[in-house]
Every structure is written in structure tokens, then in C-alpha cells.
Design a protein around this motif. Structure first.
Motif, PDB file in Angstrom:
ATOM      1  N   GLN A  58       0.748  -1.043   0.240  1.00  0.00           N
ATOM      2  CA  GLN A  58       0.034   0.020  -0.086  1.00  0.00           C
ATOM      3  C   GLN A  58       0.879   1.389   0.227  1.00  0.00           C
ATOM      4  N   GLU A  59       0.798   2.150  -1.134  1.00  0.00           N
ATOM      5  CA  GLU A  59       1.471   3.259  -1.264  1.00  0.00           C
ATOM      6  C   GLU A  59       1.124   4.207   0.093  1.00  0.00           C
ATOM      7  N   LEU A  60       2.149   4.647   0.848  1.00  0.00           N
ATOM      8  CA  LEU A  60       1.591   5.541   2.207  1.00  0.00           C
ATOM      9  C   LEU A  60       1.875   7.162   1.724  1.00  0.00           C
ATOM     10  N   ALA A  61       3.003   7.326   1.365  1.00  0.00           N
ATOM     11  CA  ALA A  61       3.265   8.880   0.942  1.00  0.00           C
ATOM     12  C   ALA A  61       4.669   8.861   0.175  1.00  0.00           C
ATOM     13  N   GLU A  62       5.121  10.042  -0.236  1.00  0.00           N
ATOM     14  CA  GLU A  62       6.018  10.171  -1.040  1.00  0.00           C
ATOM     15  C   GLU A  62       7.460  10.540  -0.015  1.00  0.00           C
ATOM     16  N   VAL A  63       8.633  10.251  -0.341  1.00  0.00           N
ATOM     17  CA  VAL A  63       9.769  10.544   0.386  1.00  0.00           C
ATOM     18  C   VAL A  63       9.659  12.180   0.554  1.00  0.00           C
ATOM     19  N   ALA A  64       9.565  12.749  -0.634  1.00  0.00           N
ATOM     20  CA  ALA A  64       9.075  14.286  -0.545  1.00  0.00           C
ATOM     21  C   ALA A  64       8.275  14.707   0.483  1.00  0.00           C
ATOM     22  N   ASP A  65       7.494  13.930   0.883  1.00  0.00           N
ATOM     23  CA  ASP A  65       6.289  14.585   1.913  1.00  0.00           C
ATOM     24  C   ASP A  65       7.044  14.429   3.167  1.00  0.00           C
ATOM     25  N   VAL A  66       8.030  14.006   3.371  1.00  0.00           N
ATOM     26  CA  VAL A  66       8.853  13.799   4.926  1.00  0.00           C
ATOM     27  C   VAL A  66       9.809  15.239   4.839  1.00  0.00           C
ATOM     28  N   ARG A  67       9.679  16.079   5.924  1.00  0.00           N
ATOM     29  CA  ARG A  67      10.446  17.172   6.068  1.00  0.00           C
ATOM     30  C   ARG A  67      11.424  17.061   7.457  1.00  0.00           C
ATOM     31  N   PRO A  68      12.554  17.316   7.287  1.00  0.00           N
ATOM     32  CA  PRO A  68      13.617  17.226   6.078  1.00  0.00           C
ATOM     33  C   PRO A  68      13.566  15.591   5.580  1.00  0.00           C
ATOM     34  N   PRO A  69      13.986  15.553   4.378  1.00  0.00           N
ATOM     35  CA  PRO A  69      13.819  14.199   3.933  1.00  0.00           C
ATOM     36  C   PRO A  69      15.109  13.354   3.946  1.00  0.00           C
ATOM     37  N   ALA A  70      15.798  13.449   5.113  1.00  0.00           N
ATOM     38  CA  ALA A  70      17.094  12.776   5.383  1.00  0.00           C
ATOM     39  C   ALA A  70      16.910  11.359   5.662  1.00  0.00           C
ATOM     40  N   PRO A  71      17.796  10.698   5.615  1.00  0.00           N
ATOM     41  CA  PRO A  71      17.507   9.082   5.666  1.00  0.00           C
ATOM     42  C   PRO A  71      16.886   8.831   7.071  1.00  0.00           C
ATOM     43  N   HIS A  72      17.574   9.316   7.930  1.00  0.00           N
ATOM     44  CA  HIS A  72      17.134   8.725   9.536  1.00  0.00           C
ATOM     45  C   HIS A  72      15.617   9.623   9.807  1.00  0.00           C
ATOM     46  N   ASN A  73      15.203  10.567   9.158  1.00  0.00           N
ATOM     47  CA  ASN A  73      14.023  11.307   9.223  1.00  0.00           C
ATOM     48  C   ASN A  73      13.096  10.653   8.510  1.00  0.00           C
ATOM     49  N   ILE A  74      13.427   9.913   7.378  1.00  0.00           N
ATOM     50  CA  ILE A  74      12.566   9.026   6.563  1.00  0.00           C
ATOM     51  C   ILE A  74      12.272   7.518   7.428  1.00  0.00           C
ATOM     52  N   ALA A  75      13.301   6.959   8.160  1.00  0.00           N
ATOM     53  CA  ALA A  75      13.026   5.968   9.142  1.00  0.00           C
ATOM     54  C   ALA A  75      12.133   6.455  10.070  1.00  0.00           C
ATOM     55  N   ASN A  76      12.123   7.585  10.542  1.00  0.00           N
ATOM     56  CA  ASN A  76      11.221   8.308  11.763  1.00  0.00           C
ATOM     57  C   ASN A  76       9.701   7.955  11.098  1.00  0.00           C
ATOM     58  N   ALA A  77       9.536   8.527   9.750  1.00  0.00           N
ATOM     59  CA  ALA A  77       8.244   8.646   9.429  1.00  0.00           C
ATOM     60  C   ALA A  77       7.692   7.205   9.279  1.00  0.00           C
ATOM     61  N   LEU A  78       8.563   6.132   8.826  1.00  0.00           N
ATOM     62  CA  LEU A  78       8.085   4.893   8.672  1.00  0.00           C
ATOM     63  C   LEU A  78       7.662   4.407   9.833  1.00  0.00           C
ATOM     64  N   ALA A  79       8.284   4.444  11.074  1.00  0.00           N
ATOM     65  CA  ALA A  79       7.951   3.961  12.395  1.00  0.00           C
ATOM     66  C   ALA A  79       6.691   4.529  12.686  1.00  0.00           C
ATOM     67  N   ALA A  80       6.644   5.881  12.665  1.00  0.00           N
ATOM     68  CA  ALA A  80       5.433   6.534  13.150  1.00  0.00           C
ATOM     69  C   ALA A  80       4.256   6.024  12.174  1.00  0.00           C
ATOM     70  N   ALA A  81       4.338   5.771  10.925  1.00  0.00           N
ATOM     71  CA  ALA A  81       3.260   5.393  10.142  1.00  0.00           C
ATOM     72  C   ALA A  81       2.991   3.994  10.509  1.00  0.00           C
ATOM     73  N   GLY A  82       3.985   2.970  10.965  1.00  0.00           N
ATOM     74  CA  GLY A  82       3.796   1.723  11.281  1.00  0.00           C
ATOM     75  C   GLY A  82       2.809   1.692  12.489  1.00  0.00           C
ATOM     76  N   LEU A  83       3.126   2.507  13.564  1.00  0.00           N
ATOM     77  CA  LEU A  83       2.320   2.576  14.708  1.00  0.00           C
ATOM     78  C   LEU A  83       0.842   2.965  14.446  1.00  0.00           C
ATOM     79  N   ALA A  84       0.833   4.182  13.493  1.00  0.00           N
ATOM     80  CA  ALA A  84      -0.522   4.438  12.933  1.00  0.00           C
ATOM     81  C   ALA A  84      -1.437   3.506  12.340  1.00  0.00           C
ATOM     82  N   ARG A  85      -0.733   2.777  11.415  1.00  0.00           N
ATOM     83  CA  ARG A  85      -1.447   1.507  10.666  1.00  0.00           C
ATOM     84  C   ARG A  85      -2.031   0.561  11.669  1.00  0.00           C
ATOM     85  N   ALA A  86      -1.404   0.336  12.433  1.00  0.00           N
ATOM     86  CA  ALA A  86      -1.371  -0.530  13.755  1.00  0.00           C
ATOM     87  C   ALA A  86      -2.711  -0.348  14.383  1.00  0.00           C
ATOM     88  N   TYR A  87      -2.915   1.150  14.624  1.00  0.00           N
ATOM     89  CA  TYR A  87      -4.135   1.462  15.114  1.00  0.00           C
ATOM     90  C   TYR A  87      -5.345   1.592  14.129  1.00  0.00           C
TER      91      TYR A  87
END
Length: 488
Positions: free
Chosen positions: A294-323
Motif C-alpha cells: 500500500q502506498e503511504l506517502a512520497e519521500v518528498a512528503d517527509v521534512r526534512p527528507p534525510a535518511p534517518h528522518n524517513i526512518a522516523n516517518a516509517l516508524a510513525a506510519a507503522g504505529l498509526a497503521r497498527a491502530y
């Protein structure tokens, strides 16, 4: 729920969480005494405020257990070896933290907790999660180690649910202040003192040596982080790139049916979230994990799109999807999110050079992630090392460094690591700690930089040798950059 009427509770510390716990428990009928080792103007002012609510305060003695105490509530920073806790153990008195108190104060049908911990990225990920939950139309708050004290939020939620029950009916109505779900940031300190916590779902973002003087060892630190997974109901979210986080999931005692959900910057396997061609995708919460994503978002939707911040976004998305949050809310929440100041914050471009403030990078693990986000860097680093070593950090970043400007008390440790692992990189060693030191550091960095480079202030050290906190250090950097731009 626990009955607090008449219980003799000692609260350790007059900080924000201590004050919140003391007032809450006194309001529920407990006999509360607050102890604090300080006896300055600030402590006396707070003591006077509490005295008006019937709470006793003992200043200047944080070691003696008040007579009759049957529970101690500690503030997060107090070490387990503190004499007060030793005395409590000898008397058979339990010691818990404000998070444990909040958990015990939750009422029937209380808002579930989506909990986050890790060495770095906790605050950003928690705020991202809250933004995603809000985009889904849920009433939420980012609490715990950030924002409003968690005890206050839990009591607010309990009062709203009790009012709803009295009025009749279980659904939300206009003016209903009950929360749907809480995004909870938890430090290793808080988790150490929260034995009863059982989250709906939780994430450990990463693990690296930190606060070892408090925990005593890396093993103890990791064990306290791992407490966040105990009793999870739906999902334990872990970092595929950090095996230690997956190990904590394997060791946790969770409810039957709870799933291990990984996040990765690569293409995800089944039961993971990851990145494919610049798209954040979910292969965990889809009907057919083997064949669907399932597409969730684009990397460009993450600010700033640094690698570790993209990882943060994926973790947040995982918890949100779990809910149960829909994919559209993930995208909307990430787009709406704005990080706090001093977290890889773009300050300005001057003469073709980008100036980035990551003053929040107070340890080597955070700085490693920050350095990995840019290709050609003039690095401003240094401060209080807190026992850290820098060889691995410097060796990994050597190929990206155009130059280095060193500041702060322990800058020699970084200079020595640079001599060993990046001897060809120019280094400016600033032997000054006055108020103009940061301006000089920025001027020297500008001298070393070329158009297309990034001047990155990611100190890998604490700030208290030169500044009140990392915020003040970041403010000084930003002011110096603006001064440089004005003279360009």
C-alpha cells in the motif's frame, strides 16, 4: 483503579513531572510529601505553591525517606542508586515513575497508548505520529517525555470519560474532551520506573550507547528500552537496520496475536514498511502481505527528507497503521508535520552554501545520521563528550568532510579521531568559549566551504560547557549564519 485515599506518597523532585504527580495524587486523597535536594529560590517558590494545596515539601534533603512512606514516585532523571531509593528498598517500599502513575490512573476504556522510544528520533517520531493521527480525525496528543505531563493528560481523559458516562451514551459528542489515542514518547529513565505499562503498540527506533552512567551498562540500558514492548497488543515496531531492536521484540512477552513489524529504508519484505522508488509503502497492514503493498506517502512528503528522518516517518506510519489509520491520513499527517527547531533545520543559503542547524545531535549516534544526509560537509562539532569516543563516527564520515571546525571543552577528542581517520581534512580548532565563539566558528566554516557544500552544526556533544542548552547553541548558530548572510 488504585485507591489513593490516605496513602502516604513521597514524590522525588520538584520538576515538571514531580509537580504534576504530586498535585494529581493529592487531589485523589493521597498524603503527599515532596523531597528535593535543592533549596534555592526556585525550589522555595514551588514549595510555597504546593503548601497551599496541602502538600508537604522538604528541601535540602533528598536522601532520607519520610516516615510512613508506602510509595515513592520519582522524576525521570533520578538514578536508581540514589540514597532515597536505597532507603525505600530497605523499607520494602516500591519506587515508580510518573509514567507508571499515569498508567495506574487511567480510567475504564481509557485512550490506548502508542508508545515510542529509542536513542535518537523519539520526539520527532512522536510528533509525526500525532500529526498522522490528527489527520485521521482522531483526538490525540503527543505526551510523555514531551509536551504536557502525561499524568495531567490521563486525568483529563478520565474526567471526560466519566462525564460522558454520567450523561449517558458512549459515543463522541460536541464538547467531549476524551482522547481517542495518545502518542507517547518514553525515555529509558521513564521505562525503568514503569513496570505495569502495556501499550497498544510500541516502537524502538534504534539503540546506541547513551546514559550508561545512569543505567550502569549497555545491557541494562537496552533492557529498559525493551520494556516498552511488554504486553503489547497489536504491533511491536522495530528497525530492520538495527538488529538489537528486533532482539528486544523477540524477548518481549506480548499478547497473543501481537505482530513484529519492521521498518526499513530498503524495499520492504512482508510485515514491513519501507521505501520503493521514492515511495513509502506498507507490506504489513494489507490483506495479502506476500503480493500487495500500500502506498503511504512520497519521500518528498517527509521534512526534512534525510535518511534517518524517513526512518522516523516509517516508524510513525507503522504505529498509526497498527491502530487502523488509513493510508491517506499518513500522507496528510506527514505533509502537515513541521519538525521542532534545531533538528537538521535549514537556516539559510549563503554564497551557494547551505547552513544546517542540528544542535539536537548531542551524541555520536544522532550525528552519524545527520552526517549521512549530506555529501560534502564542513562540520562544526564539539562540546561536552559525556564519555563518548569519536573514532567510528569520524571514520564513517571522513569521505564526506570538506573541513571541520571544533569548539567546546572536549574538542581535543574529536581532533585526535580526525588525525587518526581523516588526516587530510582541514581542521580549525577554536580555543575560546566566549559569546563570540559561535560567530567565529561560522566564519571559519564559511572560509572552508565551497558552493554546493553544507555547513553542518551537528556537535555530537552536549552543550552545557558553552551554552545553557542545545536550543541556545542552535540559536547562536542561526544568529551567526544570519550575520554572515547580511555581510555577504
Amino acid at each position: 483503579m488504585t485507591s489513593w485515599q490516605g496513602r502516604n506518597v513521597t514524590v522525588a523532585g520538584l520538576g515538571v513531572s514531580g509537580l504534576s504527580a504530586a498535585r494529581a495524587l493529592a487531589g485523589l486523597g493521597a498524603v503527599v510529601t515532596v523531597v528535593d535536594g535543592g533549596d534555592g529560590d526556585a525550589q522555595r517558590t514551588r514549595a510555597a505553591e504546593l503548601a497551599g494545596t496541602g502538600i508537604s515539601v522538604r528541601l535540602g534533603d533528598a536522601e532520607t525517606l519520610p516516615e510512613g512512606t508506602d510509595l515513592v514516585v520519582t522524576s525521570p532523571g533520578w538514578k536508581p542508586s540514589s540514597p532515597l531509593f536505597t532507603a525505600a528498598a530497605e523499607a520494602g517500599v516500591d519506587v515508580v515513575g510518573d509514567v507508571e502513575i499515569a498508567w495506574r490512573l487511567r480510567g475504564p476504556d481509557a485512550a490506548p497508548w502508542l508508545a515510542i522510544t529509542g536513542t535518537n528520533g523519539k520526539t520527532t517520531t512522536t510528533q509525526m505520529l500525532a500529526s498522522i493521527l490528527a489527520a485521521a480525525g482522531l483526538r490525540t496528543a503527543a505526551v510523555g517525555n514531551i509536551g504536557t505531563p502525561i499524568v495531567d493528560v490521563v486525568l483529563e481523559d478520565r474526567a471526560a470519560r466519566e462525564a460522558r458516562s454520567i450523561e449517558g451514551g458512549g459515543g463522541r459528542r460536541e464538547g467531549d474532551d476524551a482522547y481517542d489515542v495518545l502518542a507517547v514518547e518514553l525515555s529509558s529513565y521513564q521505562l525503568h520506573w514503569a513496570p505495569s505499562l502495556r501499550a497498544h503498540s510500541a516502537a524502538v527506533l534504534n539503540l546506541a550507547p547513551d546514559h550508561l552512567d545512569w543505567h550502569g551498562s549497555m545491557e541494562a540500558y537496552a533492557a529498559d528500552k525493551g520494556r516498552i514492548y511488554e504486553g503489547n497488543q497489536v504491533a511491536c515496531v522495530y528497525n530492520v537496520a538495527d538488529k538489537a531492536t528486533e532482539d528486544l521484540v523477540r524477548e518481549a512477552d506480548v499478547e497473543e496475536g501481537c505482530r513484529a513489524i519492521g521498518f526499513t529504508l530498503a524495499a520492504p519484505a512482508p510485515s514491513q514498511l519501507g521505501v520503493v522508488d521514492g515511495i513509502l509503502v506498507d507490506r504489513a497492514f494489507v490483506p495479502d502481505r506476500q503480493k500487495q503493498a500500500q502506498e503511504l506517502a512520497e519521500v518528498a512528503d517527509v521534512r526534512p527528507p534525510a535518511p534517518h528522518n524517513i526512518a522516523n516517518a516509517l516508524a510513525a506510519a507503522g504505529l498509526a497503521r497498527a491502530y487502523g489509520v488509513p493510508a491517506t491520513a499518513v500522507r496528510e499527517g506527514l505533509r502537515a508535520f513541521r519538525p521542532d527547531a534545531h533538528r537538521i533545520e535549514h537556516v539559510a543559503d549563503v554564497d551557494g552554501v547551505a547552513y544546517i542547524d542540528d544542535s539536537k545531535a548531542t551524541n555520536t549516534h544522532a550525528t552519524q545520521a545527520s552526517l549521512a544526509a549530506y555529501e560534502s560537509i564542513v562540520w562544526i562539532a564539539g562540546g561536552l563528550a559525556k564519555g563518548a569516543t569519536f573514532d567510528e563516527l569520524v571514520a564513517g564520515a571522513a569521505g564526506r568532510l570538506r573541513g571541520v571546525v571544533l569548539i567546546g571543552a572536549d574538542r581535543a577528542l574529536i581532533r585526535e579521531a580526525l588525525a587518526r581517520h581523516a588526516p587530510e581534512v582541514p581542521v580549525v580548532d577554536l580555543d575560546r568559549t566566549d559569546t563570540g565563539a559561535m560567530s567565529e566558528a561560522v566564519r571559519q566554516a564559511a572560509r572552508l566551504a565551497r558552493p554546493g557544500d553544507t555547513v553542518l552544526m551537528a556537535p555530537a556533544c552536549a552543550s552545557m560547557d558553552m551554552f545553557t542548552n542545545y536550543n541556545k547553541r542552535g540559536d547562536a548558530f542561526a544568529a551567526a549564519v544570519r550575520e554572515l548572510g547580511a555581510s555577504a
